[in-house]
Motif scaffolding. Structure first.
Motif, PDB file in Angstrom:
ATOM      1  N   ASP A  10     -20.233  -7.182 -15.311  1.00 24.93           N
ATOM      2  CA  ASP A  10     -19.499  -5.985 -15.701  1.00 24.93           C
ATOM      3  C   ASP A  10     -20.498  -4.885 -16.035  1.00 24.93           C
ATOM      4  O   ASP A  10     -21.557  -5.168 -16.601  1.00 24.93           O
ATOM      5  CB  ASP A  10     -18.633  -6.296 -16.925  1.00 24.93           C
ATOM      6  CG  ASP A  10     -17.554  -5.273 -17.161  1.00 24.93           C
ATOM      7  OD1 ASP A  10     -17.879  -4.072 -17.276  1.00 24.93           O
ATOM      8  OD2 ASP A  10     -16.376  -5.663 -17.237  1.00 24.93           O
ATOM      9  N   ASP A  11     -20.168  -3.644 -15.709  1.00 24.73           N
ATOM     10  CA  ASP A  11     -21.089  -2.539 -15.971  1.00 24.73           C
ATOM     11  C   ASP A  11     -20.821  -1.834 -17.288  1.00 24.73           C
ATOM     12  O   ASP A  11     -21.666  -1.074 -17.764  1.00 24.73           O
ATOM     13  CB  ASP A  11     -21.044  -1.521 -14.832  1.00 24.73           C
ATOM     14  CG  ASP A  11     -19.675  -0.897 -14.664  1.00 24.73           C
ATOM     15  OD1 ASP A  11     -18.680  -1.635 -14.726  1.00 24.73           O
ATOM     16  OD2 ASP A  11     -19.598   0.325 -14.472  1.00 24.73           O
ATOM     17  N   CYS A  46     -25.351 -11.288 -19.020  1.00 23.29           N
ATOM     18  CA  CYS A  46     -24.747 -10.072 -18.496  1.00 23.29           C
ATOM     19  C   CYS A  46     -25.497  -9.578 -17.262  1.00 23.29           C
ATOM     20  O   CYS A  46     -26.720  -9.476 -17.273  1.00 23.29           O
ATOM     21  CB  CYS A  46     -24.746  -8.985 -19.569  1.00 23.29           C
ATOM     22  SG  CYS A  46     -23.895  -7.490 -19.040  1.00 23.29           S
ATOM     23  N   LYS A  90     -25.169  -6.306 -14.650  1.00 19.02           N
ATOM     24  CA  LYS A  90     -24.476  -5.038 -14.456  1.00 19.02           C
ATOM     25  C   LYS A  90     -24.274  -4.667 -12.996  1.00 19.02           C
ATOM     26  O   LYS A  90     -23.394  -3.885 -12.681  1.00 19.02           O
ATOM     27  CB  LYS A  90     -25.213  -3.927 -15.182  1.00 19.02           C
ATOM     28  CG  LYS A  90     -25.197  -4.131 -16.679  1.00 19.02           C
ATOM     29  CD  LYS A  90     -25.508  -2.869 -17.412  1.00 19.02           C
ATOM     30  CE  LYS A  90     -25.447  -3.077 -18.900  1.00 19.02           C
ATOM     31  NZ  LYS A  90     -24.169  -2.800 -19.466  1.00 19.02           N
ATOM     32  N   SER A  91     -25.068  -5.222 -12.082  1.00 19.02           N
ATOM     33  CA  SER A  91     -24.925  -4.895 -10.662  1.00 19.02           C
ATOM     34  C   SER A  91     -24.807  -6.175  -9.838  1.00 19.02           C
ATOM     35  O   SER A  91     -25.119  -7.268 -10.307  1.00 19.02           O
ATOM     36  CB  SER A  91     -26.130  -4.084 -10.174  1.00 19.02           C
ATOM     37  OG  SER A  91     -27.269  -4.909 -10.042  1.00 19.02           O
ATOM     38  N   PHE A 131     -23.443   1.632 -11.223  1.00 21.18           N
ATOM     39  CA  PHE A 131     -24.254   0.524 -10.715  1.00 21.18           C
ATOM     40  C   PHE A 131     -23.870   0.106  -9.295  1.00 21.18           C
ATOM     41  O   PHE A 131     -24.470  -0.810  -8.736  1.00 21.18           O
ATOM     42  CB  PHE A 131     -24.159  -0.676 -11.664  1.00 21.18           C
ATOM     43  CG  PHE A 131     -24.777  -0.402 -12.998  1.00 21.18           C
ATOM     44  CD1 PHE A 131     -26.121  -0.657 -13.212  1.00 21.18           C
ATOM     45  CD2 PHE A 131     -24.034   0.145 -14.028  1.00 21.18           C
ATOM     46  CE1 PHE A 131     -26.711  -0.390 -14.436  1.00 21.18           C
ATOM     47  CE2 PHE A 131     -24.612   0.422 -15.256  1.00 21.18           C
ATOM     48  CZ  PHE A 131     -25.956   0.154 -15.458  1.00 21.18           C
TER      49      PHE A 131
END
Length: 92
Positions: A6-7, A17, A19-20, A47
């Motif tokens: 998740d971004d 985590c 992001k991309s 992202f």
């Protein structure tokens, strides 16, 4: 290992985590322990330049035969349906 992809939303405790899409691919390719869950958003906002929206991660997982358990937490109804359709087709 659990991956939170998740971004915007922060990862819950116990998740890594990403992001991309490309960040998630790197984590998966270098995992030192089994992956028990990938929890995905769809839209990546700023992202998206780094691998596309999250459905591209599901495409890559299917292409490489990595059928880890996936949960989808996106609020995008069209993105959710597209991702679920991909899961229903390949994750058997």
């Amino acid at each position: 290992m659990k991956i939170w992809s998740d971004d915007i939303r922060p990862a819950p405790n116990g998740y890594i985590c990403c992001k991309s899409v490309n960040d998630a691919k790197r984590v998966i390719e270098h995992a030192n322990e089994p992956i028990s869950l990938i929890d995905c958003d769809h839209d990546l906002g700023d992202f998206a330049y780094d691998g596309g929206d999250r459905i591209k991660l599901l495409d890559w997982l299917a292409e490489t035969g990595r059928f880890y358990p996936v949960r989808i937490h996106t609020m995008n109804p069209v993105g959710r349906e597209n991702m679920l359709r991909l899961l229903e087709r390949y994750w058997k």
